[in-house]
Each structure stands twice: as C-alpha cells, then as structure tokens.
Design an enzyme around this catalytic site. Structure first.
Site, PDB file in Angstrom:
ATOM      1  N   ARG A 101      -1.064   1.133 -17.363  1.00  0.00           N
ATOM      2  CA  ARG A 101      -0.870   0.328 -16.166  1.00  0.00           C
ATOM      3  C   ARG A 101      -1.391  -1.074 -16.426  1.00  0.00           C
ATOM      4  NH1 ARG A 101      -3.937   2.174 -11.031  1.00  0.00           N
ATOM      5  NH2 ARG A 101      -3.389   0.055 -10.441  1.00  0.00           N
TER       6      ARG A 101
ATOM      7  N   LYS B  29      -3.170  -0.533  -4.372  1.00  0.00           N
ATOM      8  CA  LYS B  29      -2.710  -0.763  -2.998  1.00  0.00           C
ATOM      9  C   LYS B  29      -3.823  -0.486  -1.989  1.00  0.00           C
ATOM     10  CE  LYS B  29       1.935   0.665  -3.209  1.00  0.00           C
ATOM     11  NZ  LYS B  29       3.065   1.315  -2.517  1.00  0.00           N
TER      12      LYS B  29
ATOM     13  N   GLU C 138       6.033   3.993  -3.137  1.00  0.00           N
ATOM     14  CA  GLU C 138       5.715   4.567  -1.834  1.00  0.00           C
ATOM     15  C   GLU C 138       5.667   3.419  -0.835  1.00  0.00           C
ATOM     16  OE1 GLU C 138       2.272   7.235   0.418  1.00  0.00           O
ATOM     17  OE2 GLU C 138       2.084   6.804  -1.726  1.00  0.00           O
TER      18      GLU C 138
END
Length: 551
Positions: free
Chosen positions: A260, A270, A34
């Site tokens: 992750r 983020k 994104e």
C-alpha cells in the site's frame, strides 16, 4: 504483450504467464471501493494499476462498490468516487456495480455453506467471540453452538433474515479451524445483523454479509480473473480461496497483493482521515490540505501528475515510506509545461515612481509562457504606483541581500530598472511606502557599466485586482504519523496561511486558463468554492517553484 511498457512489475509477469496458460480468457480486473468516504492518493495507486492492466491487455475493469456496511455508506460518497475516477481519465466497464445488487445470491451461497456443514449460526456475544478466538500465542476455543444441526442453522439464519434478532445478538460463522495459526481462519463471521436502512436496498435486508464473504463472491460473480489488493489483505487470502473452494465454483479468481502507499507527513486511512474531518482540523474531505483525490484536484494537482507519481513509485511487495518531495516533483514538472505565467504580489508594499506623471499607464506585451510561444501573449501596465513584495525590500543593504534597498537598483520583470531613494514609515516604524525613480532607457535593456542586483516581480496599482492567497503546508509535523497512536497530537497548526495581495487584471480575461504560475511565487489555481464564499477571488497554492523543506 507488455514488453515495451515502461514500468513492468511482478503483476504483469503473473498475467503474462496466465495468458500463456489460458489463451482464450479475457483479463478482467476491478476497483472495489467502499462508499464510506472519499478516495485518497493511496486509492489512486490501485486505480492506475487495475485500469491500466485492463487497458494494456485489452481486458475490462469493473467499478464495484463494496457496500455491505450500511452504517457509514452514502450516495454522496458513490458520486464523489465516480467523479474522481473520471477526472483521472479512466472509464469502467459498462455500468458501475454494487455488492448490494448480489445480496440475494450471496444469501443463497451462505445457505449452501450451511447445508455443506461449513457454516453455523452462533449466539455468542461479540465480546465472547473475540475471547473464544484467542490470540497469536493462544489457540481459539470452539463455540458451544458450533455443532448445531443443519436444519436448526437454516431455521435460525432465516429468522435472522426476517428481523427476529437485535444487532450483535446472533451471527453466521464459517466452520473452519479454531486452532489455525491464521486468526482470520478461526471461524470468521460471514453475516451479521444490522437493523439499519441501506442507501440502495433501503429496509429490504437487516442482515449483511461481511466484506470477506461478499468480496470473493462478488469477484466470482463478475468473472474477475485477477483480484489485486494491498498487503493488508494477505492474511484474508486464505479465507478468500477457502470460501470459493467449499462452494465448488469453477474459475476461482486469483488474489495477488502489493504494497500500500505510505506518504510522508500524512495518513492514508479512511478512518483517520474521517477523524480529521470530524474534528474540524480541515474544512472537509475536499480541503486542499487533504491527501484525497478531490483535495488534490482542488489544490491544483493534475490527473497526469498523479499518474506519473504512481508510475514512479511502482508496484512491489515491500512497504516503503514515499518522500513527499517525489509527489511534489511530479506536479511541479507537469505544471511547468502547462501553466501560463503571470505576476501576483502576495505580500504587497507600495512603490511610488517619483519621476513619472500620474497619467502614465504604459502597456507592455509579454509572453504567456517562455518556452511555448503558441500559448500567446497578454498585457501588463507600468504606471506611477506599483506594488512589490515586502520581502523584496530592505532598508539597509547587506552583502547577501541582492534585491531592492535604499540607493540600490533592481530590474522590474518585463519592465524598467528602478532605484529606491527614500521611505515612509507609520507610527509603529513599519515601512508603508517606498519612493523610487525609474530609468526610461532600460525597458528590457541592460545599461552599460551599471550593476543591477536582481529581477523582481511587481503589479501596477491601476491594473490590479485584490486577491486572497492560501498557502499550504503538510497537515502533520512528523514524517510518519501512521505509526503514532495519538497521531492527532502531531497536527501542524500552521498548515494553512492566508495572504491578501493583488493579481494582474488581465488574468481575469483568460477564462479558459486553469493553472497559473505566479512568477517567483509558485503554481496556483482559483478556488471556486472559497471565491464564491468570500466574494473575493481566492487562489490555492498548488506547489512552490522550488523544492521546499517544511520542518
């Protein structure tokens, strides 16, 4: 097909089985960031996985920007993400793609769900939707708008598209099961009103699909075979499949999850990284202390070191906190092979060679790299006034201290043995000068029957250039700030230390060189941004020569 691949994992086995069953199908993966921030090292793990799978299986990997939330998305982030992927040495399939280029198709798929009675327009407020959804212990409650007829839903959805409603006033929801044990399946929102200009589509749309709705459809449109994502999307998998099944599409992409990346002394979110930037704890997304790919690049990390790190940690379904020293080992190991050796004095103190004339300026030729002669040689100079590091001198000698003290000898790297005879202090008692003699017969020779403490680095004043050195520590003082609600309370206020010293003048003639090992100090890279800003050559410390314990 992947028998000889060094780091095979469960995903490779899944793909091997897929190929056996679907021999004509080409493997197609995607990396779907994104564009609302810079990529970090956690993204590097996904980049390596998706692009390497495509390469190994002679498939294709798409770069697709999931740009369905215009509030925080910018062209700047698109540009930086592309730059990071290219820097890492990967090429995506044809042109970069965008979820926003599928908005018309996604809108039509939404209408199809309405017509099939699998979606409805809801006018509950956002707080009411949250309340009606329930909790893990409490089942959800149906919305009073859930049983609207198809015609009314289509009419309202069209009015949403035409800008009749304000943000948060109305939305499109999937009609699934408000009693589901998976909260995500309790009639999730598929479309919401956002009267914001999109960085690509401008003001064409005022409704935007949610990530869950656009992501699976984008994968389908691009004919992705394996949709690989981190474990945080495990609960979303059920919705991913439900949407595509209810639309009766063929060749549904298969979603598989892996753990992750969690790294010591940092956060890889983020949202949290954006907070660190906003609070001006760092100077920006590319600050060398940041775990972003651009920050690591600016600090002097190499693409290969990051790839090696991702290979060593591997792909699994179990979350681990990875030790920072593993990442540091990977960059140290890579730079050891490619970085040329020079000398720099970061904490300088002046030495006067009293048995040398003022005009003496002796040229000495040294290798750029001790193990690779093909890397060439460069010049250093020995003269009356030189600099050594303050830590390499103590007025009084102790048994444990093996460097220069009064009436003791040390060898200067690539040069002579010197002996300290006296010192000069200022009014506060700080040593300002050390007066030494040098032995003319010891150029790269060890005298017999004399014990020389150690070898230290140095720089001649005549052939030095002033330089600034930026030394770094982790941003956080605790190993795992990810699990702390008040993570900003654990910021390391000493994460950057600035020193002013000297480098060899000949270093600046090596314009093609990028990575440097300053002997006995560490690996460094020139920070072009800081050099331009301060009008003084500035080096970032990439990593120390030896493993360091920070806290």
């Amino acid at each position: 097909m992947t028998k000889n691949f060094k780091n095979r994992n469960f995903i490779f086995k899944i793909i091997d089985n897929y190929i056996q069953k679907n021999k004509k199908n080409q493997i197609r993966t995607r990396f779907p960031p994104e564009p609302n921030g810079f990529l970090h090292i956690g993204h590097a793990k996904s980049i390596c996985l998706n692009f390497n799978i495509a390469k190994i299986y002679h498939g294709k990997c798409n770069l697709r920007f999931d740009d369905t939330n215009p509030k925080h998305e910018k062209k700047k982030f698109v540009k930086e993400i592309k730059k990071d992927i290219q820097w890492m040495g990967y090429k995506w399939n044809k042109k970069s793609l965008y979820a926003s280029q599928y908005f018309e198709k996604i809108y039509k798929y939404a209408k199809k769900l309405i017509k099939k009675k699998f979606a409805y327009v809801d006018q509950l407020s956002q707080s009411e939707i949250k309340k009606y959804r329930g909790t893990l212990k409490k089942k959800g409650i149906n919305s009073p708008y859930r049983n609207r007829v198809i015609k009314e839903n289509l009419k309202l959805f069209k009015e949403m598209k035409n800008g009749k409603f304000k943000d948060g006033e109305i939305c499109l929801r999937a009609k699934i099961n408000m009693q589901s044990n998976n909260i995500i399946m309790r009639d999730p929102v598929l479309y919401r009103v956002k009267n914001i200009s999109h960085y690509r589509t401008k003001n064409k749309w005022c409704i935007y699909p949610t990530y869950d709705f656009s992501h699976c459809l984008s994968d389908f449109i691009e004919k992705i075979t394996h949709s690989l994502c981190s474990l945080e999307f495990l609960d979303n998998k059920e919705l991913y499949t439900w949407i595509l099944q209810k639309l009766d599409v063929k060749n549904i992409p298969q979603q598989y999850e892996f753990s992750r990346l969690n790294l010591e002394y940092t956060v890889l979110s983020k949202r949290k990284l954006k907070k660190i930037v906003k609070e001006k704890i760092v100077t920006g997304w590319d600050d060398p202390r940041m775990p972003t790919i651009s920050g690591l690049r600016r600090r002097g990390y190499t693409p290969q070191s990051i790839k090696n790190f991702c290979q060593k940690i591997g792909i699994s379904k179990k979350n681990h906190l990875i030790e920072l020293k593993l990442l540091e080992y990977c960059v140290r190991n890579d730079l050891n092979k490619i970085a040329n050796r020079f000398m720099a004095v970061i904490n300088p103190i002046k030495i006067i060679i009293i048995n040398m004339s003022e005009n003496h300026n002796e040229k000495i030729i040294v290798n750029n790299h001790p193990f690779f002669p093909k890397k060439g040689k460069h010049k250093i100079y020995f003269s009356k006034v030189i600099y050594i590091d303050k830590s390499d001198f103590k007025e009084k000698r102790t048994n444990k201290y093996k460097r220069l003290s009064l009436n003791t000898e040390v060898r200067l790297r690539h040069a002579y043995i010197i002996k300290a005879l006296k010192i000069e202090k200022n009014s506060t008692g700080e040593i300002k000068k050390i007066f030494c003699t040098y032995d003319k017969n010891t150029l790269n020779k060890n005298p017999k029957n004399r014990k020389v403490n150690s070898v230290i680095h140095w720089i001649s004043k005549k052939n030095s250039i002033p330089a600034k050195f930026r030394l770094f520590q982790p941003i956080f003082k605790i190993k795992n700030p990810n699990y702390e609600k008040k993570y900003l309370n654990y910021i390391n206020k000493n994460s950057i230390q600035i020193k002013n010293g000297f480098i060899e003048k000949d270093l600046m003639n090596k314009k093609k060189l990028k990575f440097f090992q300053f002997e006995r100090e560490g690996y460094f890279i020139i920070d072009k941004k800081e050099t331009l800003k301060n009008k003084k050559i500035t080096f970032n410390e990439t990593i120390s020569l030896k493993e360091k314990k920070y806290f």
